[in-house]
Design a protein around this motif. Structure first.
Motif, PDB file in Angstrom:
ATOM      1  N   SER A 137      -6.756 -23.801  30.328  1.00  0.00           N
ATOM      2  CA  SER A 137      -5.919 -23.728  31.662  1.00  0.00           C
ATOM      3  C   SER A 137      -4.398 -24.037  31.499  1.00  0.00           C
ATOM      4  CB  SER A 137      -6.429 -25.124  32.362  1.00  0.00           C
ATOM      5  OG  SER A 137      -7.813 -24.697  32.754  1.00  0.00           O
ATOM      6  N   ALA A 138      -4.265 -24.681  30.025  1.00  0.00           N
ATOM      7  CA  ALA A 138      -2.777 -24.950  29.767  1.00  0.00           C
ATOM      8  C   ALA A 138      -2.080 -23.598  29.605  1.00  0.00           C
ATOM      9  CB  ALA A 138      -2.583 -25.932  28.910  1.00  0.00           C
ATOM     10  N   VAL A 139      -2.951 -22.983  28.534  1.00  0.00           N
ATOM     11  CA  VAL A 139      -2.303 -21.494  28.079  1.00  0.00           C
ATOM     12  C   VAL A 139      -2.177 -20.617  29.305  1.00  0.00           C
ATOM     13  CG1 VAL A 139      -2.771 -19.655  26.810  1.00  0.00           C
ATOM     14  CG2 VAL A 139      -3.028 -22.084  25.633  1.00  0.00           C
ATOM     15  N   GLU A 140      -3.197 -20.637  30.363  1.00  0.00           N
ATOM     16  CA  GLU A 140      -3.442 -19.639  31.156  1.00  0.00           C
ATOM     17  C   GLU A 140      -2.340 -20.043  32.166  1.00  0.00           C
ATOM     18  OE1 GLU A 140      -6.276 -18.715  34.916  1.00  0.00           O
ATOM     19  OE2 GLU A 140      -7.119 -18.680  32.887  1.00  0.00           O
ATOM     20  N   ALA A 141      -2.014 -21.345  32.516  1.00  0.00           N
ATOM     21  CA  ALA A 141      -0.839 -21.616  33.622  1.00  0.00           C
ATOM     22  C   ALA A 141       0.443 -21.857  33.078  1.00  0.00           C
ATOM     23  CB  ALA A 141      -1.488 -22.855  34.148  1.00  0.00           C
ATOM     24  N   GLY A 142       0.449 -21.966  31.905  1.00  0.00           N
ATOM     25  CA  GLY A 142       1.973 -22.321  31.380  1.00  0.00           C
ATOM     26  C   GLY A 142       2.227 -23.710  31.280  1.00  0.00           C
ATOM     27  N   GLY A 143       1.380 -24.554  31.253  1.00  0.00           N
ATOM     28  CA  GLY A 143       1.569 -25.845  31.569  1.00  0.00           C
ATOM     29  C   GLY A 143       1.414 -26.511  30.184  1.00  0.00           C
ATOM     30  N   GLY A 144       1.169 -27.728  29.848  1.00  0.00           N
ATOM     31  CA  GLY A 144       1.139 -28.364  28.562  1.00  0.00           C
ATOM     32  C   GLY A 144      -0.151 -29.327  28.607  1.00  0.00           C
ATOM     33  N   LEU A 145      -0.776 -29.694  27.430  1.00  0.00           N
ATOM     34  CA  LEU A 145      -1.801 -30.543  27.159  1.00  0.00           C
ATOM     35  C   LEU A 145      -1.320 -31.813  26.671  1.00  0.00           C
ATOM     36  CD1 LEU A 145      -4.962 -30.661  27.647  1.00  0.00           C
ATOM     37  CD2 LEU A 145      -5.078 -29.681  25.333  1.00  0.00           C
ATOM     38  N   TYR A 146      -1.609 -32.959  27.407  1.00  0.00           N
ATOM     39  CA  TYR A 146      -0.961 -34.313  26.989  1.00  0.00           C
ATOM     40  C   TYR A 146      -2.320 -35.394  27.093  1.00  0.00           C
ATOM     41  CZ  TYR A 146       3.152 -32.181  28.679  1.00  0.00           C
ATOM     42  OH  TYR A 146       4.367 -31.169  28.750  1.00  0.00           O
TER      43      TYR A 146
END
Length: 150
Positions: A137-146
């Motif tokens: 989801s992070a890769v697809e949405a451009g967010g980050g994983l924390y």
């Protein structure tokens, strides 16, 4: 020292840092794992994808690996908020089920060697599959994983 960890998806470091005092809560999609050292888990996963093997590398190799970066300054309250490295997020997002199972086996072996009976009672393959879904989801949405850890 083992802690509870919440791996979560956030749009950016600022949003992740905003979770410091209260945790990610329901605001962010997340996966929880109890009684682990989040920073060493992240380093273990990153090392696995950089140097795949089912066997455990020596602990010195793990300790010499790049550790995750804080998105908030550490204080004496025990709360930590880390950003998973982008390369790890991408690796988790693209990992096959077999790779995640192998990584879970290696991680379980590391926790057992370090913590013995005190290791987490969570299902580690399930945790890793959940974190991999967040990574995708992070890769697809451009967010980050924390990771929020206490």
């Amino acid at each position: 020292m083992a802690q509870d960890a919440v791996f979560f998806l956030a749009p950016d470091d600022e949003a992740a840092a905003g979770t410091r005092l209260r945790g990610p809560g329901a605001e962010f999609e997340s996966v929880t794992c109890r009684f682990i050292d989040a920073d060493s888990a992240i380093a273990e996963w990153d090392l696995y994808f950089a140097e795949p093997s089912a066997g455990l590398p020596p602990i010195e190799r793990l300790h010499g690996w790049a550790w995750p970066e804080w998105v908030t300054d550490p204080l004496n309250d025990g709360i930590e908020v880390f950003a998973l490295p982008e390369r790890l997020t991408r690796a988790l997002a693209g990992a096959s089920p077999a790779a995640l199972e192998e990584l879970a086996g290696r991680w379980t072996a590391r926790l057992g060697a370090e913590d013995g009976d005190g290791m987490t009672d969570d299902d580690l393959p399930t945790v890793l599959r959940g974190v991999a879904r967040l990574a995708a989801s992070a890769v697809e949405a451009g967010g980050g994983l924390y990771c929020w850890s206490f």
